[in-house]
Design a protein around this motif. Structure first.
Motif, mmCIF file in Angstrom:
data_model
loop_
_atom_site.group_PDB
_atom_site.id
_atom_site.type_symbol
_atom_site.label_atom_id
_atom_site.label_comp_id
_atom_site.label_asym_id
_atom_site.label_seq_id
_atom_site.Cartn_x
_atom_site.Cartn_y
_atom_site.Cartn_z
ATOM 1 N N ASP A 88 0.825 -1.212 0.000
ATOM 2 C CA ASP A 88 0.000 0.000 0.000
ATOM 3 C C ASP A 88 0.859 1.263 0.000
ATOM 4 O OD1 ASP A 88 -2.725 1.373 0.558
ATOM 5 O OD2 ASP A 88 -1.396 2.136 2.122
ATOM 6 N N ASP A 92 0.656 4.257 -2.551
ATOM 7 C CA ASP A 92 0.329 5.600 -2.048
ATOM 8 C C ASP A 92 1.529 6.539 -2.023
ATOM 9 O OD1 ASP A 92 -2.212 4.715 -1.701
ATOM 10 O OD2 ASP A 92 -2.099 4.510 0.477
ATOM 11 N N GLU A 150 -7.694 -2.439 -3.051
ATOM 12 C CA GLU A 150 -6.714 -1.472 -3.578
ATOM 13 C C GLU A 150 -7.078 -1.083 -5.007
ATOM 14 O OE1 GLU A 150 -4.127 0.330 -2.513
ATOM 15 O OE2 GLU A 150 -3.761 -0.520 -0.547
ATOM 16 N N GLN A 153 -10.177 1.160 -5.042
ATOM 17 C CA GLN A 153 -9.832 2.506 -4.596
ATOM 18 C C GLN A 153 -9.118 3.276 -5.712
ATOM 19 O OE1 GLN A 153 -8.491 3.680 -0.484
ATOM 20 N NE2 GLN A 153 -6.545 3.381 -1.457
ATOM 21 N N LYS A 174 -10.548 -3.658 2.123
ATOM 22 C CA LYS A 174 -9.207 -3.280 2.566
ATOM 23 C C LYS A 174 -8.961 -3.508 4.046
ATOM 24 C CE LYS A 174 -6.886 0.007 1.319
ATOM 25 N NZ LYS A 174 -6.409 1.378 1.225
ATOM 26 N N TYR A 239 -8.404 10.030 -3.046
ATOM 27 C CA TYR A 239 -9.226 9.014 -2.382
ATOM 28 C C TYR A 239 -10.359 9.713 -1.636
ATOM 29 C CZ TYR A 239 -5.058 6.093 -3.100
ATOM 30 O OH TYR A 239 -3.985 5.426 -3.638
HETATM 31 MG MG MG Z 1 -3.842 3.128 0.251
#
Ligand code: MG
Ligand code: IPE
Ligand code: IPE
Ligand code: MG
Length: 323
Positions: A88, A92, A150, A153, A174, A239
């Motif tokens: 992640d 990100d 993921e 998103q 998630k 997000y």
């Molecule tokens: Mg994330």
């Protein structure tokens, strides 16, 4: 305020063992992957997920005992969680995690991708070795859900047309899926009946959703230092979490800022202001409270024990992170 350490006190010794077991389990890998995994394990997370598995396992045993398979399940849970964090943070582009540098910042992206894969693979191997097909199905479903979450998103970044339902599905995938399915798996290993397994699942599901919703609030209200990871990063990455979706409902002007991906000077600050100055945070807090209460109600049937007490206090602890 109760701290997570106080709350997990009944399984503190188990969590110590878990940490040293995790270290030796990952010790068999390539030195660089080992160093990468070790980096995050020693930074120390809240260990909430294995804590929940351990509390449930002991609460379900008539003598309060713990089998080695229940222990292993808790370890697998933390491995899967940590693997998902490593990946992640790459997605990100986050610089910090658990108050230390992320694996890709400390090492590099290649190492982070491989270290995450390595942890997922280790978790799958140990999962298979539990020799219980129902448990294998529950936890491999979690790994599917994590990837699915993921991807979901990512697909909905900057999409102002997304529904609240989509956000909740993403949050289930998630976060809640791991807590729900590992709680149920602990019950499976203990030989409990379907209605009881269902309530364990529900406890974990609602708790996981409460946790994610709280995390989404903290992203708007917390500081980098408080969180041990970058704050105010969800909205800037596109997000749209509960606070943003609620604010968007009240203020159509926010949609314009999001759709142009905050490309004009001051756009992001303006949008953050719209969230913070509206009733969005209060409404999101209400949502978290509802999930927390539903979680608590799911496990009131457990026989009295210190483990039960801790499990029933956990939903309030999750909410208390807000204050
Ligand atoms: Mg994330
Ligand atoms: C972080 O989980 C990922 C989310 C689901 C928001 P935690 O906040 O439980 O992370 P650690 O394990 O304590 O670092
Ligand atoms: C955390 O996701 C990792 C997973 C649960 C897969 P997020 O991106 O939502 O959370 P943070 O803010 O990095 O902890
Ligand atoms: Mg992240």
């Amino acid at each position: 305020m109760t701290t997570v350490t106080e709350l997990l006190e009944p399984v503190e010794a188990d969590l110590e063992i878990l940490l040293s077991d995790l270290r030796s389990l990952i010790g068999a890998g390539h030195p660089i992957l080992q160093a990468a995994a070790e980096h995050l394990f020693s930074a120390g997370g809240k260990r909430l997920r294995p804590g929940i598995v351990l509390l449930i396992s002991r609460a379900l045993a008539s003598d309060g005992g713990l089998t080695s398979r229940h222990r292993r399940l808790a370890e697998i849970t933390e491995m899967i969680h940590t693997a998902s964090l490593v990946h992640d943070d790459v997605v990100d582009e986050a610089a910090t995690r658990r108050g230390v540098e992320t694996v890709h910042s400390r090492f590099n992206h290649r190492v982070a991708v491989l270290a995450g894969d390595f942890l997922f693979a280790q978790a799958s191997w140990h999962l298979a070795n539990l020799d219980n097909l129902d448990v294998v199905k529950l936890l491999s479903r979690v790994i599917m859900d994590l990837a699915d979450g993921e991807v979901k998103q990512g697909l909905f970044r900057y999409d102002t047309g997304q529904t609240f339902e989509t956000y909740l599905e993403k949050s289930y995938c998630k976060t809640a899926s791991l807590v729900a399915n590992s709680a149920r798996a602990a019950g499976v290993l203990s030989g409990y009946t379907e209605p009881q397994l269902e309530s364990l699942y529900r406890y974990g599901r609602q708790l996981g959703l409460a946790f994610q919703v709280v995390d989404d609030i903290l992203d708007f209200t917390g500081s980098d230092q408080q969180l041990g990871k970058p704050a105010a990063s969800d909205l800037s990455s596109g997000y749209l979490t509960a606070p943003a979706l609620y604010a968007l409902e009240r203020n159509a002007a926010m949609g314009v800022l999001i759709e142009r991906e905050f490309s004009n000077e001051g756009d992001l600050d303006e949008a953050l202001g719209m969230v913070r100055d509206s009733d969005a945070i209060a409404r999101t807090r209400q949502l978290a409270e509802t999930f927390a209460q539903e979680s608590r109600e799911a496990l009131t049937w457990l026989p009295d024990s210190p483990y039960r007490t801790a499990l029933l206090e956990l939903p309030d602890f999750v909410l208390s992170r807000l204050y």
